[in-house]
Design a protein around this motif. Structure first.
Motif, PDB file in Angstrom:
ATOM      1  N   PRO A   4       0.856  -1.538  -0.157  1.00  0.00           N
ATOM      2  CA  PRO A   4       0.021   0.053  -0.075  1.00  0.00           C
ATOM      3  C   PRO A   4       0.903   1.170  -0.024  1.00  0.00           C
ATOM      4  O   PRO A   4       0.508   2.189  -0.783  1.00  0.00           O
ATOM      5  N   VAL A   5       1.807   1.205   0.745  1.00  0.00           N
ATOM      6  CA  VAL A   5       2.814   2.258   0.704  1.00  0.00           C
ATOM      7  C   VAL A   5       3.271   2.555  -0.617  1.00  0.00           C
ATOM      8  O   VAL A   5       3.536   3.837  -1.159  1.00  0.00           O
ATOM      9  N   THR A   6       3.906   1.551  -1.485  1.00  0.00           N
ATOM     10  CA  THR A   6       4.504   1.789  -2.757  1.00  0.00           C
ATOM     11  C   THR A   6       3.338   2.185  -3.675  1.00  0.00           C
ATOM     12  O   THR A   6       3.574   3.079  -4.242  1.00  0.00           O
ATOM     13  N   ASP A   7       2.173   1.805  -3.612  1.00  0.00           N
ATOM     14  CA  ASP A   7       1.146   2.411  -4.450  1.00  0.00           C
ATOM     15  C   ASP A   7       0.729   3.822  -4.194  1.00  0.00           C
ATOM     16  O   ASP A   7       0.566   4.603  -5.153  1.00  0.00           O
ATOM     17  N   ALA A   8       0.497   4.179  -2.919  1.00  0.00           N
ATOM     18  CA  ALA A   8       0.309   5.433  -2.408  1.00  0.00           C
ATOM     19  C   ALA A   8       1.463   6.471  -2.988  1.00  0.00           C
ATOM     20  O   ALA A   8       1.306   7.430  -3.486  1.00  0.00           O
ATOM     21  N   SER A   9       2.703   6.036  -2.896  1.00  0.00           N
ATOM     22  CA  SER A   9       3.777   6.695  -3.511  1.00  0.00           C
ATOM     23  C   SER A   9       3.690   6.838  -5.074  1.00  0.00           C
ATOM     24  O   SER A   9       3.986   7.989  -5.451  1.00  0.00           O
ATOM     25  N   LYS A  10       3.488   5.722  -5.517  1.00  0.00           N
ATOM     26  CA  LYS A  10       3.225   5.988  -7.037  1.00  0.00           C
ATOM     27  C   LYS A  10       2.207   6.886  -7.505  1.00  0.00           C
ATOM     28  O   LYS A  10       2.321   7.732  -8.429  1.00  0.00           O
ATOM     29  N   LYS A  11       1.176   6.915  -6.814  1.00  0.00           N
ATOM     30  CA  LYS A  11      -0.180   7.873  -7.246  1.00  0.00           C
ATOM     31  C   LYS A  11       0.327   9.367  -6.878  1.00  0.00           C
ATOM     32  O   LYS A  11       0.200   9.982  -7.605  1.00  0.00           O
ATOM     33  N   ARG A 129      13.021  11.163  -7.215  1.00  0.00           N
ATOM     34  CA  ARG A 129      13.164  10.295  -6.245  1.00  0.00           C
ATOM     35  C   ARG A 129      12.934   8.838  -6.835  1.00  0.00           C
ATOM     36  O   ARG A 129      11.883   8.730  -7.063  1.00  0.00           O
ATOM     37  N   SER A 130      13.875   8.037  -6.763  1.00  0.00           N
ATOM     38  CA  SER A 130      13.479   6.462  -7.344  1.00  0.00           C
ATOM     39  C   SER A 130      13.132   5.655  -6.079  1.00  0.00           C
ATOM     40  O   SER A 130      12.090   4.888  -6.383  1.00  0.00           O
ATOM     41  N   LYS A 131      13.117   6.028  -4.903  1.00  0.00           N
ATOM     42  CA  LYS A 131      12.601   5.167  -3.776  1.00  0.00           C
ATOM     43  C   LYS A 131      12.053   5.922  -2.857  1.00  0.00           C
ATOM     44  O   LYS A 131      12.284   7.286  -2.773  1.00  0.00           O
ATOM     45  N   ILE A 132      11.071   5.555  -2.116  1.00  0.00           N
ATOM     46  CA  ILE A 132      10.431   6.387  -0.870  1.00  0.00           C
ATOM     47  C   ILE A 132      11.254   7.249  -0.152  1.00  0.00           C
ATOM     48  O   ILE A 132      11.228   8.205   0.177  1.00  0.00           O
ATOM     49  N   ASN A 133      12.312   6.535   0.345  1.00  0.00           N
ATOM     50  CA  ASN A 133      13.323   7.205   0.997  1.00  0.00           C
ATOM     51  C   ASN A 133      14.561   7.285   0.447  1.00  0.00           C
ATOM     52  O   ASN A 133      15.696   7.524   1.238  1.00  0.00           O
ATOM     53  N   GLY A 134      14.758   7.215  -0.725  1.00  0.00           N
ATOM     54  CA  GLY A 134      15.981   7.385  -1.439  1.00  0.00           C
ATOM     55  C   GLY A 134      16.286   8.891  -1.777  1.00  0.00           C
ATOM     56  O   GLY A 134      15.654   9.826  -1.424  1.00  0.00           O
ATOM     57  N   ALA A 135      17.426   9.091  -2.219  1.00  0.00           N
ATOM     58  CA  ALA A 135      18.049  10.421  -2.571  1.00  0.00           C
ATOM     59  C   ALA A 135      17.441  10.927  -3.930  1.00  0.00           C
ATOM     60  O   ALA A 135      17.116   9.952  -4.882  1.00  0.00           O
ATOM     61  N   ASP A 136      17.264  12.162  -3.896  1.00  0.00           N
ATOM     62  CA  ASP A 136      16.910  12.730  -5.106  1.00  0.00           C
ATOM     63  C   ASP A 136      18.086  12.549  -6.262  1.00  0.00           C
ATOM     64  O   ASP A 136      19.351  12.883  -6.087  1.00  0.00           O
TER      65      ASP A 136
END
Length: 167
Positions: A4-11, A129-136
């Motif tokens: 769900p977190v990944t889906d929300a992030s994509k949205k 940003r490629s990942k939720i907590n990744g670097a820009d």
């Protein structure tokens, strides 16, 4: 649990990118400008800050370096961009925990001299940003969303592009 977190992030990324591509979304404006209406994205020039921006370009184009300009502004007790941001927040009655140095920095001067926002260009989607907590990560210039003559310019095109040649 991560799905769900990944889906929300994509949205969220999709909504932000869509707004950026239409020139609607902007989180902050650089020194010299202020947003007076967030819904209509009305960007206005702050006259005293605009004069400092023009002075920075003038000094650089007359042969001054970043450090000399930064020291000059500090000696004149001109508030740094962060100091002005804090002053504006406090004037509106907002409490801020941000700290500001009284000395102008080389990075600030460099950022001002290379920012095409000062010629009225809105450039968005510069980082991704490629990942939720990744670097820009920086996005290729040709993939930026660029809107010419989006807002009032502080610096004329000729001065800006001459400065870019000097840099």
């Amino acid at each position: 649990n991560e799905q769900p977190v990944t889906d929300a992030s994509k949205k969220v990324k999709s909504v932000v990118k869509n707004k950026q591509s239409k020139g609607e979304w902007l989180c902050a404006v650089p020194y010299g400008y202020v947003i007076t209406n967030y819904k209509k994205l009305i960007i206005e020039i702050v006259p005293d800050e605009a004069e400092i921006i023009r002075e920075i370009f003038k000094l650089y184009n007359s042969g001054w370096g970043y450090k000399k300009i930064a020291n000059h502004l500090t000696e004149l007790n001109i508030p740094t961009p962060r100091m002005k941001e804090i002053e504006r927040a406090e004037a509106l009655g907002n409490e801020t925990k941000r700290k500001a140095k009284h000395e102008w920095s080389i990075v600030t001067i460099s950022g001002i001299l290379t920012n095409d926002f000062y010629i009225g260009t809105l450039r968005q989607h510069k980082y991704q940003r490629s990942k939720i907590n990744g670097a820009d990560k920086k996005v290729a210039i040709e993939d930026n969303f660029v809107f010419q003559k989006h807002h009032e310019a502080i610096i004329d095109d000729r001065t800006f592009f001459y400065t870019q040649e000097q840099l």
